[in-house]
Write an enzyme that holds these catalytic residues in place. Sequence first.
Site, PDB file in Angstrom:
ATOM      1  N   GLU A  96       0.848  -1.195   0.000  1.00  0.00           N
ATOM      2  CA  GLU A  96       0.000   0.000   0.000  1.00  0.00           C
ATOM      3  C   GLU A  96       0.883   1.245   0.000  1.00  0.00           C
ATOM      4  O   GLU A  96       2.025   1.201   0.465  1.00  0.00           O
ATOM      5  CB  GLU A  96      -0.859  -0.026   1.276  1.00  0.00           C
ATOM      6  CG  GLU A  96      -1.782   1.178   1.429  1.00  0.00           C
ATOM      7  CD  GLU A  96      -2.872   0.968   2.480  1.00  0.00           C
ATOM      8  OE1 GLU A  96      -2.772   0.006   3.263  1.00  0.00           O
ATOM      9  OE2 GLU A  96      -3.821   1.775   2.495  1.00  0.00           O
ATOM     10  N   ASN A 241     -12.328  -1.663  -0.733  1.00  0.00           N
ATOM     11  CA  ASN A 241     -11.543  -2.154   0.409  1.00  0.00           C
ATOM     12  C   ASN A 241     -12.251  -1.759   1.694  1.00  0.00           C
ATOM     13  O   ASN A 241     -12.568  -0.572   1.886  1.00  0.00           O
ATOM     14  CB  ASN A 241     -10.139  -1.523   0.403  1.00  0.00           C
ATOM     15  CG  ASN A 241      -9.382  -1.821   1.692  1.00  0.00           C
ATOM     16  OD1 ASN A 241      -8.922  -2.934   1.903  1.00  0.00           O
ATOM     17  ND2 ASN A 241      -9.273  -0.825   2.570  1.00  0.00           N
ATOM     18  N   GLU A 242     -12.511  -2.727   2.542  1.00  0.00           N
ATOM     19  CA  GLU A 242     -13.167  -2.451   3.830  1.00  0.00           C
ATOM     20  C   GLU A 242     -14.271  -1.409   3.645  1.00  0.00           C
ATOM     21  O   GLU A 242     -14.305  -0.381   4.323  1.00  0.00           O
ATOM     22  CB  GLU A 242     -12.134  -2.024   4.885  1.00  0.00           C
ATOM     23  CG  GLU A 242     -11.101  -3.109   5.139  1.00  0.00           C
ATOM     24  CD  GLU A 242     -10.185  -2.878   6.333  1.00  0.00           C
ATOM     25  OE1 GLU A 242     -10.271  -1.814   6.973  1.00  0.00           O
ATOM     26  OE2 GLU A 242      -9.378  -3.786   6.630  1.00  0.00           O
ATOM     27  N   TYR A 321      -6.285  -9.046  11.451  1.00  0.00           N
ATOM     28  CA  TYR A 321      -4.928  -8.821  11.959  1.00  0.00           C
ATOM     29  C   TYR A 321      -4.754  -9.493  13.315  1.00  0.00           C
ATOM     30  O   TYR A 321      -5.727  -9.689  14.055  1.00  0.00           O
ATOM     31  CB  TYR A 321      -4.661  -7.314  12.085  1.00  0.00           C
ATOM     32  CG  TYR A 321      -4.442  -6.657  10.728  1.00  0.00           C
ATOM     33  CD1 TYR A 321      -3.204  -6.720  10.110  1.00  0.00           C
ATOM     34  CD2 TYR A 321      -5.474  -6.010  10.061  1.00  0.00           C
ATOM     35  CE1 TYR A 321      -2.987  -6.144   8.867  1.00  0.00           C
ATOM     36  CE2 TYR A 321      -5.274  -5.429   8.818  1.00  0.00           C
ATOM     37  CZ  TYR A 321      -4.016  -5.498   8.224  1.00  0.00           C
ATOM     38  OH  TYR A 321      -3.809  -4.938   6.990  1.00  0.00           O
ATOM     39  N   GLU A 376      -5.757  -9.321   3.728  1.00  0.00           N
ATOM     40  CA  GLU A 376      -5.000  -8.542   4.721  1.00  0.00           C
ATOM     41  C   GLU A 376      -4.929  -9.367   5.988  1.00  0.00           C
ATOM     42  O   GLU A 376      -5.959  -9.650   6.616  1.00  0.00           O
ATOM     43  CB  GLU A 376      -5.661  -7.188   5.023  1.00  0.00           C
ATOM     44  CG  GLU A 376      -5.425  -6.157   3.945  1.00  0.00           C
ATOM     45  CD  GLU A 376      -5.874  -4.750   4.333  1.00  0.00           C
ATOM     46  OE1 GLU A 376      -5.787  -4.408   5.525  1.00  0.00           O
ATOM     47  OE2 GLU A 376      -6.324  -4.025   3.438  1.00  0.00           O
ATOM     48  N   GLN A 425       2.373  -5.979   5.580  1.00  0.00           N
ATOM     49  CA  GLN A 425       2.551  -5.619   4.182  1.00  0.00           C
ATOM     50  C   GLN A 425       3.983  -5.931   3.761  1.00  0.00           C
ATOM     51  O   GLN A 425       4.846  -6.060   4.614  1.00  0.00           O
ATOM     52  CB  GLN A 425       2.236  -4.159   3.976  1.00  0.00           C
ATOM     53  CG  GLN A 425       0.795  -3.787   4.313  1.00  0.00           C
ATOM     54  CD  GLN A 425       0.418  -2.386   3.816  1.00  0.00           C
ATOM     55  OE1 GLN A 425       1.163  -1.713   3.125  1.00  0.00           O
ATOM     56  NE2 GLN A 425      -0.773  -1.947   4.211  1.00  0.00           N
TER      57      GLN A 425
HETATM   58  O1  AHR Z   1      -2.852  -2.568   6.232  1.00  0.00           O
HETATM   59  C1  AHR Z   1      -3.179  -1.365   6.833  1.00  0.00           C
HETATM   60  C2  AHR Z   1      -4.663  -1.039   6.743  1.00  0.00           C
HETATM   61  O2  AHR Z   1      -5.404  -1.963   7.471  1.00  0.00           O
HETATM   62  C3  AHR Z   1      -5.276  -1.079   5.364  1.00  0.00           C
HETATM   63  O3  AHR Z   1      -5.086   0.089   4.657  1.00  0.00           O
HETATM   64  C4  AHR Z   1      -6.732  -1.256   5.673  1.00  0.00           C
HETATM   65  O4  AHR Z   1      -7.410  -1.928   4.650  1.00  0.00           O
HETATM   66  C5  AHR Z   1      -6.738  -2.019   6.985  1.00  0.00           C
HETATM   67  O5  AHR Z   1      -7.584  -1.455   7.919  1.00  0.00           O
END
Ligand code: AHR
Length: 571
Positions: A96, A241-242, A321, A376, A425
């Site tokens: 990103e 995205n989201e 995450y 992600e 990332q």
């Molecule tokens: O990876 C960082 C961020 O986490 C991304 O931009 C977003 O899609 C997520 O909330």
Amino acid sequence: MTGKSALNYHCWRRQFLAIRTREVLSRSLLTRCFVVPFIRLTVRALLIICVLPSNLALTGIAQTAPASDAGKISLSIDASKPGPKIDRNIFGQFAEHLGLGVYEGIWVGPDSRIPNTRGMRNDVVAALKALKVPNVRWPGGCFADEYHWRKGIGPQRAVTLNPNWGGVTEPNTFGTHEYMDFLDQIGAEAYLSINVGSGTPQEAAEWLEYLTTTQPTTLGKERAANGHPAPYKIAYLGIGNESWDCGGNMTADDYVAQLKIYSRFVRNFNPAQQGKQQMLKIAVGPGGNEPRFVEWTEEVMKAWQNHKWSWDMNGLSLHNYTVVHWDNKFASVGFGETEYGQILKNTLEMEGLVSKYSTIMDKYDPQKKIALVVDEWGSWYAPLPGSNPGFLAQQNSMRDAVLAALNLNIFARHADRVRMANIAQMINVLQAMILTDKEKMVLTPSYYVYKMYVPFQDAIFVPVAFNAGTYTHGDISLPRVDAIAAKDASGKLWLELTNLDPNQSVEIQATLTGATGKTAVGETLTAPKVDSVNTFEAPNTVVPKPVSAPVQGGKLTLKLEPKSVTVISIG
Ligand code: AHR
């Protein structure tokens, strides 16, 4: 991820933990053949993990796991029962426009004194080539929903803002052509995330026309004038995205309405992509375990089930995450065994999420046409002291290596549904493969895990049955070992073994069925401490070393070092 959404995450994470305890017991051996062993259980039999792909598990193929004693774990690997292909795309990356991920991490510009090829740093490109990166998701993340592609083409680039990530300026010097050139240099495919949040269907449609048409349209000619007469191949298209959060705070209904429009009008014109190689479209899916994401998943899948000829999708994304407290994140360095255990416990929740969303998808798509795309995932720690908090800079330790292996194994065990994943990332951001500091570069423990797993790309899953044992620290109980196996295209059998226990080695005794061999050779990754890292000054603290073991009478015996990730082939 903004402050507000971080709070939301914190909320749903608490709910998740509460729900999780109930779910663990009900998602029984009978249905998934998988018991999450970090719950304290006294009945030894309940610690059995039947590591089968879900299609085999559901057909009820009996697996009797051999017994284990404290220092020994017995595995049985049945290469005569091949499962689904472990899609190479589960080893995908995410880059990103965030912090030093793209600028400095990839792009230094053609005039830099850092050795580069057309602006892309040579050291990073060489390191990534060795990983055989299948695809790179770009340009975001939250950034994608504010990205306007025309600002990143041609000789004059507009300087814009990056309000999501540190409030810095965005020079747009790394744009469409640079991304495609970078992919070409590392040998990866494009996973383009289009702007649904603040763009228009027309803007996205024109981007795809610009990229893919062979016709002499104004946009096609403009691409040629900018140096690329041939059409580009865009393998994957992310539609938003989201969109339930940073991508526009939409309801599921709002999003489905957008999805239909973008899917209909954002066409790929590349003649080579009209048949088997058609561009696959990935819709926004859930982001963790918050109850609203059940509804979201149901809505999107229901819409797809009833879809007309005029629109379609091929994947549904999942973001998750590894974070214990969103409002008080763990440090990426200088931690102890407690934080090691807590993070690994948290990361194992991926199994529950993948199972849960796969089950919902099965309702609407029993043929598993739609892939679950975990685009992600990874560890998210506190920003490194002195760094811009919006840059999400963190170190990467032995703990991250174990974390990466556990997640990759979860994806492999769900290979029938999880056919793509992108760790967040690739460089300098979150759980990165590579860290750079101007001209310096260092490869992280996570990098080495990805390198060791290369043989699993497109290999055929092979079931492994074992009693994982238990590693306990305070009130944290985790499985002691994890393992997957697969056969590559040449028929060679590969085995991955993770020892989560940071203090004790473990002896593995594996019985092989349907495979022969005299030796096992490969590599093991371990480190002096759970928080050992590679630095620019000491880049070889966590690097793989060779390992070998005899195979006698169809049995392999191998000692796994504490906190280690091992990949071996039998031959
Ligand atoms: O990876 C960082 C961020 O986490 C991304 O931009 C977003 O899609 C997520 O909330």
